[in-house]
Scaffold this motif. Structure first.
Motif, PDB file in Angstrom:
ATOM      1  N   VAL A  27       3.329  59.100  -3.046  1.00  0.00           N
ATOM      2  CA  VAL A  27       4.272  58.465  -3.966  1.00  0.00           C
ATOM      3  C   VAL A  27       4.893  59.589  -4.802  1.00  0.00           C
ATOM      4  N   PRO A  28       6.216  59.573  -4.991  1.00  0.00           N
ATOM      5  CA  PRO A  28       6.875  60.680  -5.696  1.00  0.00           C
ATOM      6  C   PRO A  28       6.428  60.879  -7.144  1.00  0.00           C
ATOM      7  N   ILE A  29       6.826  61.995  -7.668  1.00  0.00           N
ATOM      8  CA  ILE A  29       6.478  62.378  -9.035  1.00  0.00           C
ATOM      9  C   ILE A  29       6.914  61.304 -10.047  1.00  0.00           C
ATOM     10  N   CYS A  30       6.125  61.131 -11.087  1.00  0.00           N
ATOM     11  CA  CYS A  30       6.405  60.172 -12.171  1.00  0.00           C
ATOM     12  C   CYS A  30       6.439  58.737 -11.688  1.00  0.00           C
TER      13      CYS A  30
ATOM     14  N   GLY B 112      15.694  49.675 -21.567  1.00  0.00           N
ATOM     15  CA  GLY B 112      15.665  51.132 -21.540  1.00  0.00           C
ATOM     16  C   GLY B 112      16.359  51.623 -20.295  1.00  0.00           C
ATOM     17  N   LEU B 113      17.344  52.477 -20.483  1.00  0.00           N
ATOM     18  CA  LEU B 113      18.060  53.031 -19.334  1.00  0.00           C
ATOM     19  C   LEU B 113      18.829  54.254 -19.794  1.00  0.00           C
ATOM     20  N   GLY B 114      18.978  55.189 -18.885  1.00  0.00           N
ATOM     21  CA  GLY B 114      19.817  56.344 -19.151  1.00  0.00           C
ATOM     22  C   GLY B 114      19.302  57.210 -20.287  1.00  0.00           C
ATOM     23  N   LEU B 115      20.238  57.720 -21.064  1.00  0.00           N
ATOM     24  CA  LEU B 115      19.874  58.561 -22.193  1.00  0.00           C
ATOM     25  C   LEU B 115      19.728  57.690 -23.443  1.00  0.00           C
ATOM     26  N   ALA B 116      19.279  58.312 -24.525  1.00  0.00           N
ATOM     27  CA  ALA B 116      18.990  57.547 -25.740  1.00  0.00           C
ATOM     28  C   ALA B 116      20.189  56.711 -26.180  1.00  0.00           C
ATOM     29  N   ASP B 140      11.559  56.230 -19.195  1.00  0.00           N
ATOM     30  CA  ASP B 140      11.663  56.659 -17.794  1.00  0.00           C
ATOM     31  C   ASP B 140      10.369  57.337 -17.330  1.00  0.00           C
ATOM     32  N   GLY B 141      10.285  57.589 -16.013  1.00  0.00           N
ATOM     33  CA  GLY B 141       9.066  58.134 -15.424  1.00  0.00           C
ATOM     34  C   GLY B 141       8.611  59.453 -16.039  1.00  0.00           C
ATOM     35  N   PRO B 142       9.500  60.450 -16.180  1.00  0.00           N
ATOM     36  CA  PRO B 142       9.049  61.720 -16.763  1.00  0.00           C
ATOM     37  C   PRO B 142       8.442  61.535 -18.163  1.00  0.00           C
ATOM     38  N   LYS B 157      14.692  61.404 -11.636  1.00  0.00           N
ATOM     39  CA  LYS B 157      13.992  60.314 -12.334  1.00  0.00           C
ATOM     40  C   LYS B 157      14.437  60.203 -13.791  1.00  0.00           C
ATOM     41  N   VAL B 158      15.223  61.155 -14.256  1.00  0.00           N
ATOM     42  CA  VAL B 158      15.608  61.163 -15.674  1.00  0.00           C
ATOM     43  C   VAL B 158      16.500  59.954 -15.969  1.00  0.00           C
ATOM     44  N   GLY B 159      16.075  59.130 -16.912  1.00  0.00           N
ATOM     45  CA  GLY B 159      16.866  57.973 -17.300  1.00  0.00           C
ATOM     46  C   GLY B 159      16.809  56.822 -16.303  1.00  0.00           C
ATOM     47  N   GLU B 160      15.960  56.910 -15.273  1.00  0.00           N
ATOM     48  CA  GLU B 160      15.822  55.824 -14.307  1.00  0.00           C
ATOM     49  C   GLU B 160      14.686  54.896 -14.731  1.00  0.00           C
ATOM     50  N   GLY B 161      14.972  53.605 -14.773  1.00  0.00           N
ATOM     51  CA  GLY B 161      13.933  52.623 -15.093  1.00  0.00           C
ATOM     52  C   GLY B 161      13.551  52.612 -16.560  1.00  0.00           C
TER      53      GLY B 161
END
Lengths: 414, 581
Positions: A27-30, B112-116, B140-142, B157-161
């Protein structure tokens, strides 16, 4: 994803007699969504496939490194929280850059990966996407049809992939001599090879990972190899080789980690293990090679350490946990005689106090001066593991002195 | 016997006490007379109202009885709303029209989505359609894994989900324009392993805007439930003991300094989403809650101080057990806290957030998801949840788009404001014979799971033996098998399937340009503070190594360090979580 599952029912297939297909799943990172990949792993193994499972939250470099070292037929990624277009591309590109573009990548992500995404991803090198609702039997049929193939020698492979392919050929019972010739020229005088055995559940994998972290700290330029043997399912021929999930320190380019399914061998090691050890030794890459057997019984001797023939390894480490069942049971364990090093792991358990005394008394009977090491591998920076590594280093003439590095300087990916 | 066994026994003893009181009410005339007098007083305290069509209604529905045994069963077995054992409700009025009018709105729309600034715009859009300020944040994930947006391989992954937050400056942008010190403002953050860092950033950003003395006025919840992460959701960074220490440090800091803040939301949602049955969800969640209470007590914290600051979060799906799950959980929690932990009334109340089930939503014929969510909402409110999030129908493919997020928000307003089901009379359904029978079954099965974990040595020992994980996985497999065989009908997927092609649905995705902008902002922050960062990290490392309160140090660290820098520093001291296979 709507899928049928019955982990208890084995699927007998024509694949049993063939060389098993090897798949790396991750499963990918994060992303921590592992329920789909867990279900798919079980189903793949039921269909006679050897699944090397890397785990969730895995970086591009960890996935590519594992795919190369395991010499898999294909990589399957399960992505559920977005960013798949870039991530899949990076995995494909990383494989290509190292000359390993022959390893295809497929994926799935329930509803999160759309048909339009798939078109972009295919243009960028991803092989295919499985969409929500695809029945398992269709997934399995496609995987067998498109990815099953016999590995052949390939002179273009370099570095770890060349080693990995040599081991694959050994697993396929092809001419071992050819494999050995394919290995690069010797660089180090010798590798120290330690066999690690012990009953299932004693914590061998975790202990090996902690020893790996000590090696990396103490030998700033050295390399370590790990051969992890795990049983194949006797009916299907499939296997879930999951040691990499908890091997957090193996995610380093200085570690070569290879999972070997036993494929019917009952010795506790894959039949290819002797050849694999020889390949790793002759590569001259590795200061230390750890060979983990499957969980062993009382009379097992996977490494041939009783002196009746040539011992496969330079030393044997026997690992047990406090739940061995009493003095009489301890008397019966043959490897307690043959092992050079003995570790009682899970020493934070209340039963460990009695166990330490009983095992040391048992070792004293042998009159070989064997010392018992007490370890708690699940604890980070355990001093018992430090002492065990020091003992291994001393036996093998390895460095145990370049300390002084702070633990946080140890690269832990991701 | 571990704590869990004692709690199971305490619930059984309490049930025996209720039976004994019912018998006494029927045999002891003096006790019967006392109960009748009390009952008459309670009934007289209930106000009257009228439906818009003129039907007179009591503001609280009580059993229509004068029989002392039935009165005892209600008062001791279920409890008057807001009274022990709290099966009926945590508070007296809940969603009655006047109560809602005063601003205690249960709606929390997770966004929550994208940037702040994108999430800030979504908050503004949603709050235009709500009465009070309810800002519930998805990351997001990070961010959830404590990594910076410039970490290798996370750019996509930045800003996703969810929203990307790297620094205190991002946190400032996230809530720009909202007065977080308003009495009716409440902020939720779905954040776990890095929760102490993120809450520290929230506090630091609030201090920058509203002054240093604003902290006691900040109201809201941070999830921070690490046990369920290890058991189900997999967002774990540090080893379990260190994760629990960081959490307890944060709770101990928040209890005196942020009296309106809930520093943990003990969550069954992700346990259920990973496949657990409703009974397993409740059993694992409650037992995790009791474990936190035990840990805090062991550290010397006062149960009456921290007890009221614990909150809970359950999933609400379509299985029949959900009709009573909130009621049963409140009851077990109250009895365990009172009888095993010696907690006072305020520390006995389980305060519940509910979210409709994401797992129940499917991509095929996805507009049916509107109906599924509406039914789940009804069930959640029948359990008198204190707050609630309703999912968007488009979630099987995307972070909710504006259109479906608004529909989800309106579904709650329709249920609470448009229909007459909840606003005139409290407890229209509770105490129905079918529900009571179901409650007894569910409660006994939860206690059964408690006792099984007790034999394994308690929650943490069971977790080390992978008990919860394997139970959850097994249940998840069973659901999939039932769907595949048709035993569990899913309309549009395995039953009444239409041939219509899947419509194309708009997706909320973060553009690569925005992702690069986030990285640039982060790098500018790091450059600006480069001189102060090493000292701040060194102080954090020392406090962590010396066993001090990590959270009180973090409140300063976040001024000059990013999330990823802090995570790396803490990992250096305590190590990294080793996942279980």
């Amino acid at each position: 994803m709507a899928v049928a599952l019955n982990p208890h029912r084995a699927v007998r297939s024509a694949a049993v007699s063939r060389v098993p297909l090897r798949i790396l799943t991750a499963v990918p990172i994060c992303d921590g969504h592992d329920s789909a990949v867990t279900a798919i792993n079980i189903e793949l193994a039921r269909h006679g496939i050897e699944v090397i499972y890397l785990g969730y939250h895995q970086s591009v470099s960890a996935i590519a490194r594992a795919a190369i070292q395991e010499d898999v037929n294909v990589v399957g990624l399960s992505s559920y929280n977005g960013g798949h277009i870039i991530f899949f591309k990076e995995v494909v590109d990383r494989l290509k850059q190292g000359g390993n573009g022959d390893i295809p990548v497929f994926g799935g992500g329930g509803g999160t990966i759309t048909k339009a995404d798939e078109r972009i991803m295919q243009r960028q090198g991803t092989d295919r996407i499985f969409f929500a609702g695809t029945p398992f039997k269709d997934i399995m049929a496609l995987i067998q049809r498109d990815y099953a193939r016999t590995a052949k020698p390939n002179a273009k492979f370099k570095g770890d992939r060349a080693l990995a392919r040599a081991i694959t050929l050994a697993e396929q019972n092809l001419a071992t001599r050819h494999s050995l010739r394919a290995a690069p020229a010797q660089k180090r005088a010798r590798s120290f090879v330690v066999g690690v055995a012990g009953p299932g559940g004693a914590g061998k994998s975790t202990l090996i990972d902690e020893l790996t972290s000590r090696f990396l700290l103490k030998n700033p330029s050295g390399r370590i190899a790990i051969l992890a043997n795990d049983p194949s399912h006797p009916d299907t021929g499939g296997a879930i080789l999951g040691d990499r999930v908890s091997a957090i320190y193996a995610q380093d380019d200085r570690v070569f980690f290879r999972s070997l399914a036993t494929r019917g061998s009952l010795t506790g090691l894959s039949a290819a293990a002797p050849a694999a050890i020889e390949i790793l030794k002759r590569s001259g890459e590795f200061d230390l090679i750890l060979v983990e057997s499957v969980g062993v019984g009382q009379e097992s001797d996977p490494f041939g350490s009783f002196g009746h023939g040539r011992c496969l390894t330079d030393a044997v480490l026997f690992v047990l946990a406090p739940h061995y069942g009493g003095l009489i049971q301890l008397q019966k364990i043959a490897l307690l005689n043959g092992a050079d090093l003995v570790a009682l792991n899970k020493c934070d358990h209340p039963m460990a106090r009695t166990a330490k005394a009983e095992i040391q008394a048992r070792l004293n009977q042998n009159g070989r001066g064997q010392l018992l090491h007490s370890t708690t591998a699940a604890k980070h920076f355990d001093s018992g593991v430090d002492a065990l590594f020091a003992a291994i280093a001393q036996l093998g003439g390895l460095s145990n002195s370049s300390g002084g590095e702070k633990p946080c300087q140890l690269e832990v990916a991701p | 016997m571990s704590q869990l066994g004692k709690i199971a026994d305490s619930v059984d003893s309490y049930n025996q006490f209720v039976s004994a009181e019912i018998a006494r009410a029927r045999s002891d005339p003096k006790f019967a007379a006392e109960l009748r007098t009390r009952w008459a007083g309670l009934r007289a305290s209930v106000g009257l109202t009228r439906s818009p069509t003129g039907t007179p209604l009591p503001r609280l529905a009580l059993p229509e009885t004068d029989e002392p045994g039935a009165i005892a069963e209600y008062l001791f077995g279920q409890g008057f709303p807001g009274q022990f054992p709290y099966a009926t409700a945590a508070y007296r009025e809940m969603y009655l029209d006047t109560a809602i009018g005063t601003g205690e709105e249960p709606m929390r729309l997770f966004a929550g989505l994208g940037l702040a600034e994108d999430t800030n715009a979504r908050f503004k859009y949603l709050s235009r359609h709500q009465k009070s300020l309810r800002l519930s944040t998805a990351f997001d994930g990070p961010t959830l894994y404590g990594l910076d947006s410039d970490h290798a391989g996370v750019l996509g992954k930045v800003g996703e989900g969810g929203v990307a937050i790297d620094t205190v400056e991002d946190m400032g942008r996230l809530f720009a324009g909202f007065d977080l010190t308003r009495k009716d403002a409440s902020v939720s953050m779905t954040m776990n392993a890095p929760a102490p860092v993120i809450l520290a950033m929230f506090i630091a950003a609030a201090k920058r805007r509203f002054g240093a003395d604003c902290v006691p006025n900040l109201r809201g919840t941070i999830q921070a439930d690490m046990l369920k992460e290890v058991q189900a959701q997999n967002e774990v960074i540090f080893p379990v003991d260190a994760s629990l220490r960081f959490l307890c440090d944060m709770i101990e800091w928040c209890v005196p300094n942020m009296p309106r803040w809930y520093p943990v939301s003990i969550s069954g949602y992700h346990i259920a989403e990973a496949g657990a049955t409703p009974v397993q969800q409740a059993a694992f969640t409650l037992s995790n809650g009791f474990t936190y209470a035990g840990l805090l007590k062991q550290r010397g914290a006062d149960v009456n101080a921290f007890g009221p600051r614990l909150s809970f979060f359950l999933d609400c799906g379509l299985d029949v057990e959900y009709l009573v799950l909130g009621r049963v959980c409140r009851r077990i929690w109250a009895i365990g806290m009172r009888d095993v932990f010696g907690a006072d009334a305020k520390a006995q109340i389980l305060k519940l957030h509910t979210q409709t089930s994401g797992r129940s939503l499917i991509a095929a014929e996805f507009q049916n998801n509107l109906t599924r969510t509406a039914v789940e909402l009804m069930v959640a409110y029948m359990n008198y949840t204190n707050s609630c999030h309703s999912n968007s129908a488009d979630e099987p493919f995307t972070t909710p788009t504006e259109k479906y997020a608004l529909l989800a928000s309106h579904s709650q307003s329709i249920l609470l404001e448009e229909t007459g089901i909840f606003k005139h009379t409290m407890n229209l359904f509770g105490g129905a014979p079918g529900l009571l029978a179901l409650e007894r079954q569910v409660e006994q099965r939860i206690l059964g799971v408690f006792r099984e974990m007790d034999t394994l040595g308690g929650v943490i020992a069971a977790m080390e033996q992978r008990y919860q994980r394997s139970q959850i996985q097994e249940s998840g497999h069973r659901i999939e098998t039932q769907i595949y065989s048709g035993e569990r009908p899913i309309i549009g997927l395995n039953k009444y399937v239409s041939d219509e092609p899947m419509p194309s649905v708009p997706l909320a995705r973060t553009s690569p340009k925005k992702q690069r902008l986030q990285v640039e902002r982060l790098r500018a922050f790091k450059k600006k503070h480069a001189k102060k960062t090493p000292d701040a990290l060194q102080r954090l490392e020392n406090v962590t190594r010396d066993g001090g309160n990590v959270f009180s140090e973090l409140v300063d660290t976040v001024e000059v360090c990013s999330l990823g820098q802090i995570t790396a520093c803490l990992t250096g001291v305590v190590g990294k979580f080793r996942p279980m296979v």
